[in-house]
Scaffold this motif. Structure first.
Motif, short mmCIF file in Angstrom:
data_model
loop_
_atom_site.label_atom_id
_atom_site.label_comp_id
_atom_site.label_asym_id
_atom_site.label_seq_id
_atom_site.Cartn_x
_atom_site.Cartn_y
_atom_site.Cartn_z
N ALA A 105 0.83 -1.21 0.00
CA ALA A 105 0.00 0.00 0.00
C ALA A 105 0.86 1.25 0.00
N ALA A 106 1.97 1.23 0.74
CA ALA A 106 2.83 2.42 0.83
C ALA A 106 3.66 2.62 -0.42
N VAL A 107 4.27 1.55 -0.95
CA VAL A 107 5.18 1.72 -2.08
C VAL A 107 4.43 2.10 -3.35
N THR A 108 3.21 1.60 -3.52
CA THR A 108 2.47 1.92 -4.74
C THR A 108 1.96 3.36 -4.75
N GLN A 109 2.02 4.03 -3.58
CA GLN A 109 1.66 5.44 -3.53
C GLN A 109 2.83 6.34 -3.94
N ALA B 13 2.34 3.78 -14.43
CA ALA B 13 2.82 4.16 -15.76
C ALA B 13 4.26 4.66 -15.70
N TYR B 14 4.56 5.48 -14.69
CA TYR B 14 5.92 6.00 -14.54
C TYR B 14 6.89 4.85 -14.23
N ALA B 15 6.49 3.95 -13.32
CA ALA B 15 7.36 2.82 -12.94
C ALA B 15 7.62 1.91 -14.14
N GLN B 16 6.58 1.68 -14.96
CA GLN B 16 6.76 0.82 -16.13
C GLN B 16 7.66 1.47 -17.17
N ARG B 17 7.50 2.78 -17.36
CA ARG B 17 8.29 3.48 -18.36
C ARG B 17 9.78 3.40 -18.05
N HIS B 18 10.12 3.49 -16.77
CA HIS B 18 11.53 3.48 -16.37
C HIS B 18 11.99 2.12 -15.83
N ARG B 19 11.07 1.13 -15.84
CA ARG B 19 11.40 -0.23 -15.38
C ARG B 19 11.96 -0.21 -13.97
N ILE B 20 11.26 0.47 -13.09
CA ILE B 20 11.66 0.55 -11.70
C ILE B 20 10.51 0.07 -10.81
N LEU B 21 10.83 -0.40 -9.63
CA LEU B 21 9.82 -0.88 -8.69
C LEU B 21 10.10 -0.30 -7.31
N PRO B 22 9.20 0.49 -6.76
CA PRO B 22 9.40 0.97 -5.38
C PRO B 22 9.29 -0.21 -4.41
N VAL B 23 10.25 -0.35 -3.51
CA VAL B 23 10.25 -1.51 -2.59
C VAL B 23 10.25 -1.10 -1.12
N ALA B 24 10.53 0.15 -0.82
CA ALA B 24 10.52 0.59 0.57
C ALA B 24 10.32 2.09 0.63
N PRO C 112 15.44 -8.75 -13.14
CA PRO C 112 14.49 -8.07 -14.03
C PRO C 112 13.14 -8.77 -14.12
N LEU C 113 13.14 -10.10 -14.00
CA LEU C 113 11.86 -10.83 -14.04
C LEU C 113 11.03 -10.50 -12.80
N ASP C 114 11.69 -10.40 -11.65
CA ASP C 114 10.97 -10.05 -10.42
C ASP C 114 10.44 -8.63 -10.48
N VAL C 115 11.26 -7.71 -11.00
CA VAL C 115 10.82 -6.31 -11.11
C VAL C 115 9.56 -6.23 -11.97
N HIS C 116 9.57 -6.90 -13.11
CA HIS C 116 8.41 -6.88 -14.01
C HIS C 116 7.20 -7.53 -13.36
N ARG C 117 7.41 -8.69 -12.75
CA ARG C 117 6.29 -9.44 -12.16
C ARG C 117 5.63 -8.67 -11.03
N TYR C 118 6.43 -8.20 -10.06
CA TYR C 118 5.85 -7.55 -8.90
C TYR C 118 5.33 -6.16 -9.22
N LEU C 119 5.86 -5.54 -10.28
CA LEU C 119 5.30 -4.28 -10.73
C LEU C 119 3.84 -4.49 -11.14
N MET C 120 3.60 -5.58 -11.87
CA MET C 120 2.23 -5.91 -12.30
C MET C 120 1.36 -6.29 -11.10
N GLU C 121 1.90 -7.15 -10.22
CA GLU C 121 1.12 -7.67 -9.11
C GLU C 121 0.78 -6.59 -8.08
N PHE C 122 1.80 -5.84 -7.64
CA PHE C 122 1.57 -4.86 -6.60
C PHE C 122 0.53 -3.82 -7.02
#
Length: 603
Positions: A106-110, A115-126, A163-173
């Motif tokens: 809930a916190a990291v997705t805020q 769209a921004y995370a996908q464009r730069h292939r980044i995932l907030p984790v903390a 990179p597979l985890d970044v893509h997967r959890y970006l979609m899931e979270f």
């Protein structure tokens, strides 16, 4: 991992020349570091040029998919994880194995939009006070970091992840959080066409036995929750309503882990969805209910869940116990039996008649032991029947029946009926009262093998428990073949455990009363990515096996001296739970500390 000592200085210039990683640059760096062979590099470069679909793939994924040999670890291919660790070292950034159970979704997705995370292939984790940590598989692409730091007015920390985890959890979270938000914002009249049905509508649908198409957000949340639990090897899922935010916890290897929080209104809808799947009465929230769900894991395995609902101060608490056939039914060695214990156990259960009891507290693995034993005993020429409350796992080899107290079909009535069904082996879920115990004795006396469970702390106490229920001592003498007490202890993670010296004083606490020298070497937990840094992975059984020998049989009386009986049982070959556990420590499977946390000093 072997890395060229001069590679860090040139890492930025070689790998990060154009910001994003490029296949040719990564291959050249791997060749320079001696991790990849020239022939493999040539083959991967050729396949990279010809593959149109591979343009958007991370070079690490492309390289790992070709399964080239890892020259720094002969005999093993280069995996995406290995390459990610290498990349982190090259970039000088920390490596992170993403563990969704340790991330506040809930916190990291805020922090940033999807769209921004996908464009730069980044995932907030903390997210912490003043800082936000992002995982990326593109450590040299830093163009986004300065802009984001300015927008968020926080320091940006970067880590390198698969990179597979970044893509997967970006979609899931973001997907799960979006479903929660949609569910939370649902309009009572469903006017927006895409909102989830509110709880009153769900109640009506529940009565009708179906769910409308508009509540897809709750469906998504429940599907994700179940698949996530299967992935994490959870044995139980707990949905716990609270005043401010409902909690979701998993039990993994016997330990509870908090994994998620839901708004109370969304938890109410999720609870309704689960009750509908389990064919429970959705409108009834004042009394406990039991049901079951049959589903499949991502790998296609059929998995059964036993559902229990209970009213609490802030709503219904749901517990889902997961029964995976691959986990519940095991070979005796997989259960933790030593060669001697397996021989004793087989001697108890592979006889034409008698009663064999498995004892232990709730969650000690009694069900797994009984099902695995029935699976071993079941043959086409035998009629194996069970009476359970509830049926833990449906198996085609057995004839299974569930007790129904509402119509006076209890364990005793079930066994009475089974005796008219020409059985060879009978399994009674639990002996709870005198009538059930008498029917078990009657079944044994008429030439049947009876397996059942009791709630006692050790094997010898099963005799006094039967006497307390009112079973005459002479019937116990003539029918009881053996008793096994058991517990489950966590096993050390094979990927990270390290050799250590056993403290003699701690060993003497475990083996007191027995002359057993401490092992020359034992193992202790460390913690790694595979075990979520707990140091333990999975559980195994420890057993106290008491065969009723002629001497013990003669000692059973209405005024049984339990201490003397236990002493003679030990003389006749019974080993206490502690000594069985000491054997597992000697084998390097667990630790004395873990055993003592499960077995109190008196056991």
């Amino acid at each position: 991992m072997a890395v060229n000592p001069h590679s860090h200085a040139s890492a930025q210039s070689v790998l990060g020349r154009n910001g994003r990683l490029e296949l040719g640059e990564v291959l050249a760096a791997l060749l320079a570091d001696g991790m990849l062979g020239a022939e493999d590099a040539k083959r991967i470069r050729a396949s990279g040029r010809s593959g149109k679909a591979s343009v958007d793939l991370n070079p690490l994924v492309l390289i790992a998919s070709a399964k080239p040999a890892n020259l720094t670890d002969p005999g093993k291919p280069l995996t995406v994880e290995t390459l990610t660790v290498w990349l982190a070292e090259k970039s000088g950034l920390p490596y992170l194995k993403i563990d969704p159970m340790k991330i506040d979704v809930a916190a990291v997705t805020q922090a940033v939009s999807q769209a921004y995370a996908q464009r730069h292939r980044i995932l907030p984790v903390a997210v912490a006070h003043g800082t936000v940590t992002f995982a990326s598989a593109e450590p040299f692409d830093t163009r986004w970091a300065a802009d984001l730091s300015q927008m968020l007015r926080r320091e940006i920390k970067r880590v390198v992840a698969n990179p597979l985890d970044v893509h997967r959890y970006l979609m899931e979270f973001y997907g799960v959080q979006r479903s929660i938000a949609k569910a939370r914002e649902a309009k009572p009249d469903g006017a927006d066409g895409s909102a989830i049905l509110n709880f009153e509508q769900l109640l009506e649908l529940g009565k009708a036995g179906e769910i409308g198409a508009d509540d897809r957000h709750v469906v998504h949340i429940v599907d994700w929750l179940l698949q996530y639990a299967f992935e994490q090897r959870a044995s139980d899922i707990h949905l716990e309503p609270r005043r401010a935010a409902a909690s979701i916890r998993f039990r993994i290897d016997g330990v509870m882990h908090k994994v998620f929080e839901l708004p109370p209104a969304v938890m109410t809808a999720v609870t309704a969805r689960i009750k509908i799947l389990a064919r429970l009465d959705v409108a009834e929230k004042r009394r406990p209910q039991d049901g079951r769900i049959k589903t499949r894991s991502v790998g296609g395995r059929e998995v059964e869940l036993r559902i229990s609902s209970m009213p609490t101060a802030f709503g219904e608490k749901i517990v889902m116990r997961i029964f995976d056939p691959d986990i519940v039914v095991k070979e005796f060695a997989q259960l933790g039996f030593s060669a001697d214990e397996e021989k004793i156990w087989r001697g108890m259960v592979e006889r034409p008649h008698g009663i064999v009891l498995v004892t232990g507290p709730t969650g000690s693995g009694k069900t797994t032991t009984l099902y695995s034993t029935l699976k071993h005993l079941a043959r086409p020429e035998l009629n194996v029947c069970t009476v359970e409350d509830p049926i833990e796992m449906v198996s085609p080899e057995f004839n299974q029946s569930q007790v129904q107290p509402g119509i006076d079909f209890d364990f005793a009535a079930g066994v009475r009926t089974l005796l008219r069904q020409d059985p060879d082996i009978i399994m009674i879920g639990e002996i709870r009262d005198l009538e059930t115990a008498q029917m078990a004795v009657q079944a044994s006396l008429t030439g049947h093998m009876v397996l059942s469970t009791l709630h006692t702390n050790d094997a010898a106490s099963a005799i006094t428990r039967l006497l307390d229920l009112g079973v005459p001592h002479y019937l116990i003498q003539s029918t009881l073949a053996g008793v096994v007490a058991q517990r489950l202890v966590r096993t050390l993670c094979p990927h990270c455990k390290v050799k250590a010296r056993q403290d003699p004083q701690t060993w003497s606490v475990l083996t007191r009363g027995w002359v057993i020298p401490p092992p020359a070497e034992v193992y202790e937990p460390v913690g790694c990515l595979e075990c979520r840094k707990t140091g333990f992975l999975g559980r195994t059984g420890v057993y106290e096996m008491m065969t009723i020998t002629p001497r013990l049989r003669g000692m059973v009386s209405a005024q049984l001296d339990l201490a003397a009986f236990t002493g003679f049982a030990l003389e006749d070959g019974m080993q206490p739970l502690r000594i069985s556990a000491a054997t597992q420590v000697r084998r390097g499977l667990t630790t004395v500390k873990e055993v003592l946390s499960v077995l109190p000093a008196g056991e």
